[in-house]
Design a protein around this motif. Sequence first.
Motif, PDB file in Angstrom:
ATOM      1  N   LEU A 192       0.843  -1.189   0.000  1.00  8.55           N
ATOM      2  CA  LEU A 192       0.000   0.000   0.000  1.00  8.55           C
ATOM      3  C   LEU A 192       0.880   1.242   0.000  1.00  8.55           C
ATOM      4  N   LYS A 193       0.349   2.334  -0.530  1.00  7.85           N
ATOM      5  CA  LYS A 193       1.058   3.610  -0.535  1.00  7.85           C
ATOM      6  C   LYS A 193       0.218   4.624   0.235  1.00  7.85           C
ATOM      7  N   LEU A 194       0.847   5.320   1.185  1.00  4.69           N
ATOM      8  CA  LEU A 194       0.170   6.342   1.980  1.00  4.69           C
ATOM      9  C   LEU A 194       0.759   7.701   1.622  1.00  4.69           C
ATOM     10  N   LEU A 195      -0.015   8.518   0.916  1.00  6.41           N
ATOM     11  CA  LEU A 195       0.470   9.820   0.459  1.00  6.41           C
ATOM     12  C   LEU A 195       0.262  10.893   1.531  1.00  6.41           C
ATOM     13  N   GLY A 240      -1.384  20.858  -0.045  1.00 10.71           N
ATOM     14  CA  GLY A 240      -1.745  19.451   0.101  1.00 10.71           C
ATOM     15  C   GLY A 240      -2.560  18.903  -1.055  1.00 10.71           C
ATOM     16  N   LEU A 241      -2.948  19.765  -1.993  1.00 10.87           N
ATOM     17  CA  LEU A 241      -3.847  19.342  -3.068  1.00 10.87           C
ATOM     18  C   LEU A 241      -3.182  18.431  -4.098  1.00 10.87           C
ATOM     19  N   ILE A 242      -1.856  18.502  -4.231  1.00 10.60           N
ATOM     20  CA  ILE A 242      -1.172  17.625  -5.182  1.00 10.60           C
ATOM     21  C   ILE A 242      -1.343  16.165  -4.760  1.00 10.60           C
ATOM     22  N   ALA A 243      -1.145  15.901  -3.474  1.00  6.90           N
ATOM     23  CA  ALA A 243      -1.322  14.536  -2.966  1.00  6.90           C
ATOM     24  C   ALA A 243      -2.788  14.117  -3.034  1.00  6.90           C
ATOM     25  N   SER A 244      -3.682  15.039  -2.686  1.00  3.67           N
ATOM     26  CA  SER A 244      -5.117  14.728  -2.725  1.00  3.67           C
ATOM     27  C   SER A 244      -5.556  14.344  -4.135  1.00  3.67           C
ATOM     28  N   GLU A 245      -5.082  15.089  -5.124  1.00  2.00           N
ATOM     29  CA  GLU A 245      -5.462  14.801  -6.509  1.00  2.00           C
ATOM     30  C   GLU A 245      -4.912  13.447  -6.955  1.00  2.00           C
ATOM     31  N   ALA A 246      -3.685  13.121  -6.518  1.00  2.00           N
ATOM     32  CA  ALA A 246      -3.085  11.837  -6.895  1.00  2.00           C
ATOM     33  C   ALA A 246      -3.918  10.671  -6.364  1.00  2.00           C
ATOM     34  N   VAL A 247      -4.407  10.800  -5.135  1.00  2.00           N
ATOM     35  CA  VAL A 247      -5.244   9.746  -4.556  1.00  2.00           C
ATOM     36  C   VAL A 247      -6.612   9.728  -5.235  1.00  2.00           C
ATOM     37  N   ALA A 248      -7.161  10.900  -5.504  1.00  2.00           N
ATOM     38  CA  ALA A 248      -8.469  10.992  -6.155  1.00  2.00           C
ATOM     39  C   ALA A 248      -8.476  10.305  -7.513  1.00  2.00           C
ATOM     40  N   LYS A 249      -7.323  10.324  -8.211  1.00  2.00           N
ATOM     41  CA  LYS A 249      -7.248   9.760  -9.557  1.00  2.00           C
ATOM     42  C   LYS A 249      -6.602   8.372  -9.604  1.00  2.00           C
ATOM     43  N   TYR A 264      -5.502   0.557  -2.417  1.00  2.00           N
ATOM     44  CA  TYR A 264      -4.057   0.443  -2.224  1.00  2.00           C
ATOM     45  C   TYR A 264      -3.365   1.803  -2.179  1.00  2.00           C
ATOM     46  N   THR A 265      -4.080   2.858  -2.523  1.00  2.00           N
ATOM     47  CA  THR A 265      -3.531   4.212  -2.433  1.00  2.00           C
ATOM     48  C   THR A 265      -4.332   4.985  -1.388  1.00  2.00           C
ATOM     49  N   LEU A 266      -3.646   5.415  -0.343  1.00  2.00           N
ATOM     50  CA  LEU A 266      -4.288   6.102   0.780  1.00  2.00           C
ATOM     51  C   LEU A 266      -3.746   7.521   0.897  1.00  2.00           C
ATOM     52  N   LEU A 267      -4.477   8.344   1.638  1.00  2.00           N
ATOM     53  CA  LEU A 267      -4.071   9.735   1.893  1.00  2.00           C
ATOM     54  C   LEU A 267      -4.192  10.024   3.370  1.00  2.00           C
ATOM     55  N   PHE A 323      -7.942   8.703   4.130  1.00  2.00           N
ATOM     56  CA  PHE A 323      -8.817   8.677   2.957  1.00  2.00           C
ATOM     57  C   PHE A 323      -8.285   7.665   1.946  1.00  2.00           C
ATOM     58  N   THR A 324      -9.155   7.241   1.040  1.00  2.38           N
ATOM     59  CA  THR A 324      -8.729   6.500  -0.137  1.00  2.38           C
ATOM     60  C   THR A 324      -9.501   7.039  -1.341  1.00  2.38           C
ATOM     61  N   THR A 325      -9.354   6.392  -2.481  1.00  2.00           N
ATOM     62  CA  THR A 325      -9.985   6.865  -3.709  1.00  2.00           C
ATOM     63  C   THR A 325     -11.493   6.659  -3.676  1.00  2.00           C
ATOM     64  N   GLY A 326     -12.240   7.661  -4.096  1.00  4.61           N
ATOM     65  CA  GLY A 326     -13.692   7.559  -4.154  1.00  4.61           C
ATOM     66  C   GLY A 326     -14.117   6.410  -5.048  1.00  4.61           C
ATOM     67  N   GLY A 327     -15.147   5.681  -4.635  1.00 10.56           N
ATOM     68  CA  GLY A 327     -15.630   4.553  -5.408  1.00 10.56           C
ATOM     69  C   GLY A 327     -14.983   3.235  -5.041  1.00 10.56           C
TER      70      GLY A 327
END
Length: 331
Positions: free
Chosen positions: A39-42, A80-89, A95-98, A263-267
């Motif tokens: 897992l990756k935690l941004l 912090g929005l760069i990391a948030s966008e990376a997780v959102a997409k 496996y990708t957390l924030l 957080f993780t990715t929506g959906g």
Amino acid sequence: MSHPVSRRLFACTAAMLACGSVSLASPAMAAEAWPNQPLKLLVGFAPGGANDIVARIIAKELQQSLGETVVVDNKPGAGGLIASEAVAKAQKNGYTLLLGSIGNNTIAPVLAKKLNFDPRKDLEPITIVAEAGNALLVNSKLPYKSVKDFIEAARKEPGTINYASSGTGSTLHLAGALFGQQANVNIVHIPYKGNSQAINDVIAGQVQAIFSGIPSAISSSKAGQTRILAVTTPQRLKSLPDVPTVAESGVPGYAFTSWYGLFTTGGTDPAIVQKLAQEVRKIIAKPEVQAQFEAQGLEPVSSDPASFKAQVNRELDRWSRDIKAMNISLN
């Protein structure tokens, strides 16, 4: 001749039921099989800050709990929005957390002139993990002994008292802006590029005050460099039992509390989100983890995904309203 037909019907029906049962059970089965890869935690900020410290505590424990490697990946920038966008997409597989916070999840999206993701839909709240207040801190050589003294001085000479922050739109900025609004005083915001430089200039007397993080406030006040007038939390802090809240010091109703959450990715499959929430709640309940958080001036807390999501949505509404009322923008 009827028997072969019956057997075929039975076979088809059994196959359909089998497929149906697999389909119905797939979320649970997916959660049971998850995780089976690292897992990756941004983190949306540089190493060493509060977000990073919290992320590394959680990552270490989560790695032991899940039996898979959890790598902390710092992606600072844009509040912090760069990391948030990376997780959102990212892929919707958990496996990708924030490691998010009030700043990058509910304040920065409101301040951003352009946002490439929907903070309500593209990020899935899992659980809150910690809360933290700030302290109204002044240079120790100044005559202010209380919030009342500070307010009286600000009203006597409007616009002459400055307060530092770690940047426009930061939690330290908004804590001060909210104070000015509710106390009905004109105090001037001086933004810095980080908390360290801001508090150093308060210590040096270049700026009169700051709504500092608790650990920095305790450390500088113990050294005799600053004086803590009040804390911004609704109740007094265990670490500062003799320091009053801003609300009880003459600004009724004032409260500003920061939080950190996962957080993780929506959906993402709700079963995976629930599994993560359960694991993190167990982690937060550990005395050794609580001790690590408290050493950073944080209060360990947890929640279920639904209540955390409701909180995030409420705060997005609140900051959309309050930031506009306080006329704050990123120039």
